[in-house]
Design a protein around this motif. Structure first.
Motif, PDB file in Angstrom:
ATOM      1  N   HIS A 149       0.999  -1.865  -0.211  1.00  0.00           N
ATOM      2  CA  HIS A 149       0.128   0.404  -0.014  1.00  0.00           C
ATOM      3  C   HIS A 149       0.816   0.876   0.233  1.00  0.00           C
ATOM      4  O   HIS A 149       0.675   2.170  -0.666  1.00  0.00           O
ATOM      5  N   ARG A 150       2.658   1.362   0.919  1.00  0.00           N
ATOM      6  CA  ARG A 150       2.825   2.354   0.530  1.00  0.00           C
ATOM      7  C   ARG A 150       3.441   2.543  -0.093  1.00  0.00           C
ATOM      8  O   ARG A 150       3.625   3.378  -1.152  1.00  0.00           O
ATOM      9  N   ALA A 151       3.327   1.726  -1.176  1.00  0.00           N
ATOM     10  CA  ALA A 151       4.575   1.491  -2.855  1.00  0.00           C
ATOM     11  C   ALA A 151       3.848   1.788  -4.175  1.00  0.00           C
ATOM     12  O   ALA A 151       4.432   2.547  -4.455  1.00  0.00           O
ATOM     13  N   LEU A 152       2.137   1.893  -3.041  1.00  0.00           N
ATOM     14  CA  LEU A 152       1.354   2.664  -4.121  1.00  0.00           C
ATOM     15  C   LEU A 152       0.947   4.187  -4.171  1.00  0.00           C
ATOM     16  O   LEU A 152       0.006   4.776  -5.248  1.00  0.00           O
ATOM     17  N   ALA A 153       1.637   4.426  -3.245  1.00  0.00           N
ATOM     18  CA  ALA A 153       0.936   6.249  -3.118  1.00  0.00           C
ATOM     19  C   ALA A 153       1.768   7.036  -4.150  1.00  0.00           C
ATOM     20  O   ALA A 153       0.844   7.567  -4.626  1.00  0.00           O
ATOM     21  N   TYR A 154       2.666   6.694  -4.586  1.00  0.00           N
ATOM     22  CA  TYR A 154       3.650   7.861  -5.389  1.00  0.00           C
ATOM     23  C   TYR A 154       3.157   7.210  -6.786  1.00  0.00           C
ATOM     24  O   TYR A 154       2.387   8.570  -7.529  1.00  0.00           O
ATOM     25  N   PRO A 155       2.923   5.988  -7.741  1.00  0.00           N
ATOM     26  CA  PRO A 155       2.268   6.563  -8.665  1.00  0.00           C
ATOM     27  C   PRO A 155       0.983   6.815  -8.378  1.00  0.00           C
ATOM     28  O   PRO A 155       0.294   7.153  -9.680  1.00  0.00           O
ATOM     29  N   LEU A 156       0.417   6.468  -7.725  1.00  0.00           N
ATOM     30  CA  LEU A 156      -1.287   6.685  -7.241  1.00  0.00           C
ATOM     31  C   LEU A 156      -1.450   7.693  -7.593  1.00  0.00           C
ATOM     32  O   LEU A 156      -2.779   8.468  -8.063  1.00  0.00           O
ATOM     33  N   LEU A 157      -0.339   9.120  -6.593  1.00  0.00           N
ATOM     34  CA  LEU A 157      -0.392  10.116  -7.066  1.00  0.00           C
ATOM     35  C   LEU A 157      -0.162  10.794  -8.368  1.00  0.00           C
ATOM     36  O   LEU A 157      -0.845  11.682  -8.686  1.00  0.00           O
ATOM     37  N   MET A 158       0.141  10.342  -8.777  1.00  0.00           N
ATOM     38  CA  MET A 158       0.987  10.831 -10.091  1.00  0.00           C
ATOM     39  C   MET A 158      -0.015  10.981 -11.140  1.00  0.00           C
ATOM     40  O   MET A 158      -0.156  11.098 -12.316  1.00  0.00           O
ATOM     41  N   GLY A 159      -0.261   9.174 -11.142  1.00  0.00           N
ATOM     42  CA  GLY A 159      -1.419   9.285 -12.035  1.00  0.00           C
ATOM     43  C   GLY A 159      -3.270   9.570 -12.642  1.00  0.00           C
ATOM     44  O   GLY A 159      -3.256  10.666 -12.969  1.00  0.00           O
ATOM     45  N   THR A 160      -3.338  10.392 -10.886  1.00  0.00           N
ATOM     46  CA  THR A 160      -4.070  11.215 -10.281  1.00  0.00           C
ATOM     47  C   THR A 160      -4.010  12.308 -10.619  1.00  0.00           C
ATOM     48  O   THR A 160      -5.154  13.597 -12.111  1.00  0.00           O
ATOM     49  N   VAL A 161      -2.754  12.791 -10.539  1.00  0.00           N
ATOM     50  CA  VAL A 161      -2.789  14.526 -10.916  1.00  0.00           C
ATOM     51  C   VAL A 161      -2.424  14.029 -12.566  1.00  0.00           C
ATOM     52  O   VAL A 161      -2.572  16.015 -13.383  1.00  0.00           O
ATOM     53  N   PHE A 162      -2.125  13.779 -13.698  1.00  0.00           N
ATOM     54  CA  PHE A 162      -2.062  13.597 -14.478  1.00  0.00           C
ATOM     55  C   PHE A 162      -4.142  13.817 -15.557  1.00  0.00           C
ATOM     56  O   PHE A 162      -3.918  14.323 -15.760  1.00  0.00           O
ATOM     57  N   LEU A 163      -4.453  12.728 -14.840  1.00  0.00           N
ATOM     58  CA  LEU A 163      -5.306  12.608 -15.508  1.00  0.00           C
ATOM     59  C   LEU A 163      -6.614  13.579 -15.175  1.00  0.00           C
ATOM     60  O   LEU A 163      -7.014  14.083 -15.857  1.00  0.00           O
ATOM     61  N   MET A 164      -6.101  13.961 -13.668  1.00  0.00           N
ATOM     62  CA  MET A 164      -6.646  15.906 -14.182  1.00  0.00           C
ATOM     63  C   MET A 164      -6.571  17.071 -15.140  1.00  0.00           C
ATOM     64  O   MET A 164      -7.045  17.747 -14.598  1.00  0.00           O
ATOM     65  N   VAL A 165      -5.084  16.712 -15.502  1.00  0.00           N
ATOM     66  CA  VAL A 165      -3.883  17.880 -16.192  1.00  0.00           C
ATOM     67  C   VAL A 165      -5.283  16.948 -17.269  1.00  0.00           C
ATOM     68  O   VAL A 165      -5.892  18.721 -17.943  1.00  0.00           O
ATOM     69  N   LEU A 166      -5.946  16.155 -17.443  1.00  0.00           N
ATOM     70  CA  LEU A 166      -5.841  15.800 -19.042  1.00  0.00           C
ATOM     71  C   LEU A 166      -7.709  16.252 -19.194  1.00  0.00           C
ATOM     72  O   LEU A 166      -7.794  16.242 -20.255  1.00  0.00           O
ATOM     73  N   VAL A 167      -8.264  16.338 -17.514  1.00  0.00           N
ATOM     74  CA  VAL A 167      -9.776  16.775 -17.775  1.00  0.00           C
ATOM     75  C   VAL A 167     -10.003  18.536 -18.291  1.00  0.00           C
ATOM     76  O   VAL A 167     -10.425  18.289 -19.012  1.00  0.00           O
ATOM     77  N   GLN A 168      -9.123  18.980 -18.262  1.00  0.00           N
ATOM     78  CA  GLN A 168      -8.751  20.598 -18.777  1.00  0.00           C
ATOM     79  C   GLN A 168      -8.932  20.637 -20.544  1.00  0.00           C
ATOM     80  O   GLN A 168      -8.751  21.409 -20.365  1.00  0.00           O
ATOM     81  N   VAL A 169      -7.755  19.213 -21.205  1.00  0.00           N
ATOM     82  CA  VAL A 169      -7.564  19.631 -21.990  1.00  0.00           C
ATOM     83  C   VAL A 169      -9.270  19.232 -23.097  1.00  0.00           C
ATOM     84  O   VAL A 169      -9.771  18.474 -22.325  1.00  0.00           O
ATOM     85  N   PRO A 170      -8.918  19.875 -24.099  1.00  0.00           N
ATOM     86  CA  PRO A 170     -10.243  20.205 -24.990  1.00  0.00           C
ATOM     87  C   PRO A 170     -10.913  19.226 -25.658  1.00  0.00           C
ATOM     88  O   PRO A 170      -9.668  18.999 -25.838  1.00  0.00           O
TER      89      PRO A 170
END
Length: 486
Positions: A159-180
């Motif tokens: 679970h601790r090992a998933l922390a950083y990959p999950l954070l980076m993947g979520t931030v990347f998807l949240m940036v894609l939300v703003q792409v037209p």
């Protein structure tokens, strides 16, 4: 003359003569007590004794030191025994484990039933089958059950090992939300990604889980290095990263999810032992930003003005809030029956998502709503218990963050339905319709189940329930009989 008479003297002779004369003239008395009458002197019956038979012993006096009859049991002894039995059962090592598992599954199953009941009319209005929303929610629940099982079996290190990959993947998807062309808008909020067909994804829902895991891992590593005593290590980089996620969410206009993330941030700071001045400073800064965002938006100001409204108001600005109260008021004690809601026939907007609690109150009554509240209370208590009894700092921060997330979101949703809080547009966890909200929440429930299993006492109790261990234990208890005995 005998020697005794000679030694007695003349006085003794006269006394013996007097006694003989009195015996001769006094009739013999019957055995037993004599009744008092005119021919007997008063008190003779009381002074007489039975002629034969043992003397009765006096009744023993009861008391704390005597050997008499035991004292009467108190009236509250049964209640006290029941209380002690319940307290012992409540303090068992597996109590938190069963509470999290049972409450999480019961809320999800009851939510599926209410999603089907509340969404039938909405699906027919969209020219869809009546089970359209239910089938999507059921698929999400099946996938979420798999994620919950996977999370409950994963060790804490993974679970601790998933922390950083999950954070980076979520931030990347949240940036894609703003792409037209990639992100899409739903109800005025630009926070969705279209996946094809009837499926959509809301990355901000996964941002809650990502912030909890990453923040818990960060604070646990700093606590191991004894750095949390310095305020800069407590705030950096936790607060800047949290505000970055909040900014990406607010770009899409979803203030309800931003409020939940802010509550998670404050929960992590509280668990880390932030000083009162530091905590108050961050809270004041967040309140100031929230006030500016609400003041500059007419839509948010109108929602704030609908708190406690009893009429739709000018332009029906409080229509949803008022009809939510109407649904709850018409439910009574036990509701109008499953599927018999009136408000879901086009009167109440979003009956299967944000206001599904109102439909639950209308169809299942006060008993149904109190059952849902009790399940959330049990889930919250179990999370606090897991966070309070562990020695692992990561488990404490992560369990406290998940408990804050689910409890705060449930309070905000139910408070909006009751007219006590402004309508924030957040679903009821594990209950409302929405696969994007259901999947990370069920994973978080599995995370808490894994934490409850990691407790040493719970691990020993679960080991005793294995078939091999139970069989060996039973074999040790059985005594060997002689060969001829049947």
């Amino acid at each position: 003359m005998p020697a005794d008479e000679r030694s007695a003297g003349p006085g003794a002779g006269r006394s013996r003569a007097t006694a003989a004369i009195s015996r001769a003239f006094t009739p013999p008395l019957p055995a037993g007590p004599l009744p008092a009458g005119p021919g007997l002197p008063p008190g003779l019956a009381l002074r007489s004794r039975p002629a034969a038979g043992p003397r009765r012993a006096p009744a023993p006096r009861g008391g704390p030191r005597g050997g008499g009859t035991p004292p009467r049991p108190r009236r509250d002894s049964g209640v006290r025994r029941a209380y002690e039995r319940a307290r012992r059962a409540w303090d068992r090592p597996l109590t938190a484990y069963y509470l999290i598992l049972g409450a999480g599954l019961l809320i999800t199953v009851l939510g599926l039933v209410m999603v089907y009941s509340a969404s039938m009319i909405k699906a027919l209005e969209l020219s869809r089958p009546s089970t359209y929303f239910f089938r999507k929610q059921f698929i999400a629940a099946v996938i979420g059950a798999g994620l919950m099982l996977l999370a409950s079996r994963m060790p804490v290190k993974l679970h601790r090992a998933l922390a950083y990959p999950l954070l980076m993947g979520t931030v990347f998807l949240m940036v894609l939300v703003q792409v037209p062309g990639i992100g899409m808008s739903v109800n005025g909020n630009q926070n969705w990604i279209y996946l094809g067909g009837p499926f959509q994804l809301q990355p901000s829902e996964f941002g809650k889980l990502a912030l909890i895991l990453w923040g818990a891992d960060l604070l646990a590593r700093k606590q191991d290095k004894r750095l949390l005593a310095q305020w800069k290590h407590m705030l950096v980089p936790l607060v800047p990263v949290a505000f970055m996620i909040l900014g990406l969410i607010m770009l899409g206009g979803d203030m309800g999810t931003a409020i939940i993330l802010t509550a998670i941030l404050f929960g992590l700071l509280w668990l880390a032992g932030a000083p009162t001045r530091l905590f108050a400073g961050v809270l004041a800064f967040a309140v100031l930003i929230g006030f500016v965002l609400i003041k500059t938006s007419p839509n948010r100001m109108s929602r704030l003005g609908c708190i406690g409204a009893s009429e739709p108001g000018p332009g029906d600005s409080c229509w949803q809030a008022v009809h939510g109260i109407y649904a709850l008021a018409s439910g009574g004690w036990f509701g109008s029956g499953l599927g018999a809601s009136v408000e879901k026939w086009g009167q109440l907007p979003e009956p299967h998502t944000d206001f599904i609690f109102a439909i639950t109150g209308e169809e299942l009554g006060l008993a149904g709503t109190l059952s849902v509240l009790a399940l959330f209370a049990a889930l919250g208590y179990a999370g606090i218990r897991v966070a309070g009894r562990t020695e692992d700092p990561f488990v404490r921060y992560a369990a406290g963050g998940v408990t804050t997330w689910i409890t705060a979101q449930a309070v905000i949703n139910i408070g909006a339905v009751l007219g006590l809080l402004p309508i924030a547009g957040v679903p009821l966890p594990l209950f409302s319709y929405g696969g994007s909200a259901l999947l990370p929440t069920m994973f978080a429930v599995g995370l808490m189940i894994a934490f409850a299993r990691e407790d040493p006492a719970a691990r020993a109790a679960l080991a005793m329930r294995r078939p091999g261990v139970r069989w060996k234990t039973m074999r040790r208890r059985v005594t060997k009989r002689p060969s001829g005995e049947r």
